[in-house]
Design an enzyme around this catalytic site. Structure first.
Site: not given
Ligand code: AMP
Ligand code: TRP
Length: 344
Positions: A128, A209, A212
């Site tokens: 990133k 992956k 968001k």
């Molecule tokens: P974040 O969107 O980075 O704030 O992630 C919040 C939580 O969602 C974290 O525990 C990430 O590991 C999980 N997470 C985010 N994207 C994925 C994905 N594509 N598949 C599974 N877990 C995810």
């Protein structure tokens, strides 16, 4: 036995539960199905057996540029969403990271525990921000703040998706290092990474992956998507020309179908291999998956609208959570400071 504070009506320590769960999510955009199946679903389930702390990590969100107005909106939407999926503030502590200043303070002690080399090895930073002069310093030191989030609450388990595994290993290393150098101060936390759903992939590019922060909305299912939008995205999801349904994890040719089966499995609790046996073509698989998703997401969407219709109550609930969290966090911070020789 439950011990309650004499001065307030909230729980300060639940002696019946030895498992203490903590996890965080950034208010950077609307959460996706990846967030739900990789982490949030377990946040809800953990409430039955653990003392749970769930935080909206707004300090992590500002490691990249955020519009202040949008950040506020995302924070309140995320709080409403967490309540809508079933986070229950009678059983769990839901709060905003920046409302508990102990996070930033222990974050500094953790920055003074972690090394430059360790932070440089974090793959998320390499992807990133590495190599750009405009990358914020906080994006580099972010894993130290994440370690502080976890260690402040003597957390035993951290439910996260696969992408957070490396950060969690670092948090464990820092807890051990601090304890060895300054005396026993922190519990060493265990990761909780799901067997199915730890890595949900983008529907249009199943080798990437689902995220968001991704710009292309067609590859993401957002937890607030309407029934029409969910069905459309699943129908258009990339598969392959073979039209044979079987689960073959690791085979890039079948990445699209593997992802659909993984989503279906994580949603229903069934083994993706068993699900595959029920289908002879992609059309019926996609129809049934879309229906299962709509059944899960529809009630969540309407509950969010209801909760956002009264922001004053929503903010009050979050402040109450932050006060509960601070009662625990301040004790750990005091111990850590004293252990390091800082006079408190
Ligand atoms: P974040 O969107 O980075 O704030 O992630 C919040 C939580 O969602 C974290 O525990 C990430 O590991 C999980 N997470 C985010 N994207 C994925 C994905 N594509 N598949 C599974 N877990 C995810
Ligand atoms: N870094 C995590 C993510 O981007 C969010 C997070 C911050 C977190 N603090 C945490 C997750 C503590 C678990 C525990 O997904």
């Amino acid at each position: 036995m439950r011990i309650l504070s004499k001065f307030s009506n909230y729980r300060i320590w639940d002696m019946t539960k030895t498992k203490r769960v903590l996890s965080g999510i950034q208010p950077s955009a609307t959460p996706t199905l990846g967030n739900y199946l990789g982490a949030l679903k377990f946040w809800v389930e953990d409430q039955d057996e653990a003392d749970c702390y769930y935080l909206i990590v707004d300090l992590h969100a500002i490691t990249v540029d955020q519009s202040p107005e949008v950040l506020k909106e995302h924070t309140l939407n995320l709080a409403a969403l967490l309540l809508a999926i079933g986070i229950d503030t009678k059983r769990s502590t839901l709060f905003i990271q920046s409302q508990v200043p102990e996070h930033a303070q222990l974050g500094w002690l953790m920055e003074s525990t972690v090394t430059f080399g360790e932070l440089s090895r974090m793959t998320q930073f390499k992807e990133k921000g590495k190599g750009s002069n405009t990358t914020r310093a906080s994006l580099f030191t972010y894993p130290a703040l994440m370690a502080a989030d976890i260690l402040l609450y003597q957390t035993t388990h951290v439910p996260v998706g696969e992408d957070q595994k490396q950060h969690l290993e670092l948090a464990r290393d820092l807890a051990l290092r601090f304890n060895n150098r300054y005396g026993d101060t922190f519990k060493v936390p265990e990761p909780e990474i799901p067997k199915v759903g730890a890595r949900i992939m983008d529907l249009q590019d199943p080798l990437r992956k689902m995220s968001k922060s991704s710009k292309a909305a067609s590859g993401n299912i957002y937890l607030t998507d309407t029934a029409d939008s969910v069905s459309r995205k699943i129908k258009r999801a990339v598969t392959d020309a073979e039209n044979k349904v079987y689960f073959d994890p690791g085979n890039p040719q079948k990445a699209g179908v593997n992802n659909l089966l993984t989503i279906f499995g994580a949603l229903t609790g069934d083994d993706p291999r068993d699900i595959a046996e029920r289908y002879s073509g992609y059309g019926a698989l996609k129809d049934d998956l879309a229906n299962a998703l709509v059944d899960t997401l529809n009630p969540i969407r309407s509950r969010i609208v209801e909760l956002r219709s009264d922001d004053t109550s929503l903010i009050a609930l979050l402040r109450e959570g932050s006060a509960k969290a601070q009662a625990i966090a301040s004790k750990t911070l005091r111990n850590a400071k004293e252990a390091m020789g800082l006079i408190s």
